[in-house]
Design an enzyme around this catalytic site. Structure first.
Site, PDB file in Angstrom:
ATOM      1  NE  ARG A 189      -3.683  -2.175   2.654  1.00 59.36           N
ATOM      2  CZ  ARG A 189      -3.437  -3.345   3.236  1.00 59.36           C
ATOM      3  NH1 ARG A 189      -2.248  -3.576   3.783  1.00 59.36           N
ATOM      4  NH2 ARG A 189      -4.367  -4.283   3.285  1.00 59.36           N
ATOM      5  CE  LYS A 214      -7.736  -0.881   5.241  1.00 57.04           C
ATOM      6  NZ  LYS A 214      -8.346  -0.962   3.886  1.00 57.04           N
ATOM      7  CG  HIS A 293      -6.138  -9.533   1.920  1.00 51.20           C
ATOM      8  ND1 HIS A 293      -6.221  -9.477   0.552  1.00 51.20           N
ATOM      9  CD2 HIS A 293      -6.340  -8.265   2.356  1.00 51.20           C
ATOM     10  CE1 HIS A 293      -6.474  -8.230   0.175  1.00 51.20           C
ATOM     11  NE2 HIS A 293      -6.549  -7.487   1.254  1.00 51.20           N
ATOM     12  CE1 TYR A 303      -5.695 -15.017  -8.692  1.00 49.26           C
ATOM     13  CE2 TYR A 303      -7.278 -16.260  -7.387  1.00 49.26           C
ATOM     14  CZ  TYR A 303      -6.309 -16.217  -8.373  1.00 49.26           C
ATOM     15  OH  TYR A 303      -5.968 -17.364  -9.047  1.00 49.26           O
TER      16      TYR A 303
END
Length: 315
Positions: A189, A214, A293, A303
């Site tokens: 990011r 995050k 993730h 994806y």
């Protein structure tokens, strides 16, 4: 029962009710009396929501949550909400009916409204803990429907055009170009890239460690030869690789896209392209770890290969 006495140049209020004692100093007797009335209502279970402003609640929330991850952005968003009129209301006036009308008046996207309501929900949960509210006013408020996740994938031609344009710019443009290509190579990011320090990078073992992501987890990001070459070419200061600010990067990237007539492209879309490219080399589980993730459902936002791409993997 409340008592008041002068202590130097200030007034001290003391509240004793149902075995509970509280005290506080104020600049004037009027402030002390108002505080005492409020505290008595809290102790006796009275309605205090109409005696405190929503602005005061938000200030307390920001003060007590200032060490939480994401507190800076919460502060920006809360002050924006207050500046747009919510600072005029007492907490008790912000009923479910009010919020239903507020949602209808918004001109921002449904996704943005959902984010604001989520933040407000956090504030109201604290209000319940503090004794200001007995139930959350957003509980029966229907949120806008979820919008479809973005599926914008930057093309090879657009990558080439953006790189060519930034190459001709000043030093900040060169840093933005490097951040852009690093994002494409790693899926990192914007904030993760711009906060990088040399101490996070292991050149010999070819990975870097993100300590502040995050979702709050640490993450190790493997580095391709291309990613390594981008990193080693940087000349930051004070141990940092990049000196360009996040808002400068975003605004410059928007201007570049506008000049090149590239429509509907954001810097964060590099993450989508990176996922698509990395998926050709990594398993889905490996990909989720690299991207950061915790579950595959989140990964599916980025994806979603075409049937044509999947068919090539079958041979």
């Amino acid at each position: 029962m409340a008592t008041f006495r002068k202590v130097g140049k200030r007034w001290r209020a003391e509240v004793r009710r149902q075995g509970v004692t509280k005290s506080k100093n104020f600049a004037s007797k009027g402030e002390a009396q108002a505080w005492a009335r409020f505290q008595e209502k809290i102790v006796t279970g009275g309605d205090v929501a109409h005696d405190i402003s929503f602005k005061a609640v938000c200030i307390r929330y920001l003060k007590e949550q200032s060490q939480r991850k994401g507190a800076r952005w919460e502060s920006v968003r809360i002050h924006k909400l207050l500046n747009n009129g919510l600072d005029q209301y007492m907490l008790g006036n912000l009923t479910p009916q009010f919020w239903k009308g507020w949602i209808l008046e918004q001109t921002i996207s449904p996704a943005s409204i959902r984010r604001e309501l989520s933040l407000l929900g956090s504030v109201f949960r604290e209000c319940i803990e503090w004794g200001y509210l007995s139930e959350p006013p957003l509980r029966d408020v229907k949120q806008p429907s979820k919008t479809r996740s973005r599926d914008r994938v930057i093309t090879d031609l657009e990558i080439e055009q953006i790189n060519d344009y930034l190459t001709k710019g000043k030093e900040s443009s060169q840093q933005i170009r490097a951040a852009f290509n690093l994002a494409l190579a790693t899926g990192m990011r914007r904030g993760e890239i711009l906060s990088l320090e040399w101490s996070q990078i292991d050149l010999e073992r070819r990975f870097l460690r993100l300590n502040d992501t995050k979702n709050g987890d640490k993450r190790d990001v493997p580095l391709s030869s291309h990613a390594l070459s981008i990193l080693t070419a940087q000349n930051g200061t004070d141990g940092r690789l990049f000196t360009v600010k996040p808002d400068v990067l975003s605004s410059t990237f928007r201007k570049v896209c506008k000049r090149l007539e590239i429509e509907d492209l954001r810097f964060h879309d590099t993450r989508h392209r990176a996922v698509m490219d990395l998926a050709k080399k990594l398993s889905v589980i490996e990909l989720a770890r690299v991207i950061g993730h915790r579950d595959l459902k989140s990964l599916m936002i980025y994806y979603h290969p075409s049937a044509e791409d999947l068919a090539k993997l079958l041979d």
